[in-house]
Design a protein around this motif. Structure first.
Motif, mmCIF file in Angstrom:
data_model
loop_
_atom_site.group_PDB
_atom_site.id
_atom_site.type_symbol
_atom_site.label_atom_id
_atom_site.label_comp_id
_atom_site.label_asym_id
_atom_site.label_seq_id
_atom_site.Cartn_x
_atom_site.Cartn_y
_atom_site.Cartn_z
ATOM 1 N N PRO A 79 -7.348 1.147 -7.748
ATOM 2 C CA PRO A 79 -6.802 1.991 -8.804
ATOM 3 C C PRO A 79 -7.884 2.979 -9.244
ATOM 4 O O PRO A 79 -8.982 2.992 -8.678
ATOM 5 N N GLU A 80 -7.559 3.759 -10.242
ATOM 6 C CA GLU A 80 -8.515 4.702 -10.805
ATOM 7 C C GLU A 80 -8.798 4.312 -12.247
ATOM 8 O O GLU A 80 -7.869 4.111 -13.027
ATOM 9 N N SER A 114 -5.469 4.484 -2.446
ATOM 10 C CA SER A 114 -5.563 4.428 -3.906
ATOM 11 C C SER A 114 -4.164 4.509 -4.486
ATOM 12 O O SER A 114 -3.263 5.095 -3.890
ATOM 13 N N SER A 116 -1.684 4.368 -8.353
ATOM 14 C CA SER A 116 -1.626 4.468 -9.804
ATOM 15 C C SER A 116 -0.175 4.533 -10.252
ATOM 16 O O SER A 116 0.676 5.042 -9.515
ATOM 17 N N ALA A 122 -4.202 8.064 -8.130
ATOM 18 C CA ALA A 122 -5.635 7.724 -8.190
ATOM 19 C C ALA A 122 -6.470 8.607 -7.261
ATOM 20 O O ALA A 122 -7.443 8.166 -6.659
ATOM 21 N N SER A 149 1.490 7.095 -5.653
ATOM 22 C CA SER A 149 1.835 7.322 -7.062
ATOM 23 C C SER A 149 3.000 6.421 -7.475
ATOM 24 O O SER A 149 3.717 5.885 -6.629
#
Length: 186
Positions: A79-80, A114, A116, A122, A149
């Motif tokens: 994740p970010e 990644s 999010s 992310a 996303s």
């Protein structure tokens, strides 16, 4: 290829019900048979402190380093946090890169996924992680890029992927990663 390549999967989120953990499990299930993936836990690693190297490093560091060193490749699922990677993942990178001159990440083919709940998947964490991987000499797959996303909408209550479009994309991503690993390792 006779034997599958061992790929260690590092999940940036430490939360038990992490969307990134669910995503990592989906990636594992969608991987071609040329890859054998296994999640490497990073939450138990003490924060890197060079003073701890002096006598005998923590046993968890030693075990982690040996495990990464034995891998054929690495896959990061993250994740970010505040436009960067989570502290636990950054710490794992640091633990594996030390002591100086004994970088266990060196020349391990890698890839990043990644995700999010937000719209940009992310992106910041993905690219920030790439910067560290360049220094650690991890040849990181460039294409396809994977910014997932609205990850909170992609799994059911049992953590199973419910989006056919995402499933297709992730399966193609994992095939591309298998090809990347084979190319870099040969």
């Amino acid at each position: 290829m006779d034997k599958p390549m061992n790929v260690w999967v590092l999940v940036g989120s430490l939360r038990k019900a992490s969307f990134n953990g669910m995503l990592a499990n989906a990636l594992i299930s969608l991987a071609p048979s040329s890859l054998k993936l296994d999640i490497v836990e990073i939450g138990q690693l003490p924060l890197y402190n060079e003073d701890l190297e002096a006598a005998a490093p923590p046993a968890s560091w030693t075990a982690f380093r040996q495990r990464v060193k034995a891998a054929d490749a690495v896959l990061f699922v993250t994740p970010e946090y505040n436009r960067s990677v989570p502290a636990g993942l950054k710490n794992a990178l640091d633990v594996g890169s030390r002591p100086y001159g004994r970088n266990v990440w060196d020349r391990k083919p890698g890839a990043i996924v990644s995700s999010s709940p937000g719209a940009i998947g992310a992106f910041g964490a993905n690219h920030h992680l790439r910067q560290s991987l360049v220094f650690l000499n991890v040849p990181t797959m460039q294409q396809p890029e994977a910014y997932i996303s609205h990850v909170d909408k992609l799994f059911d209550e049992h953590g199973k992927l419910v989006s056919d479009g995402t499933r297709k994309f992730l399966q193609e991503f994992m095939q591309a990663f298998a090809n990347w690993v084979e190319t870099i390792r040969s």
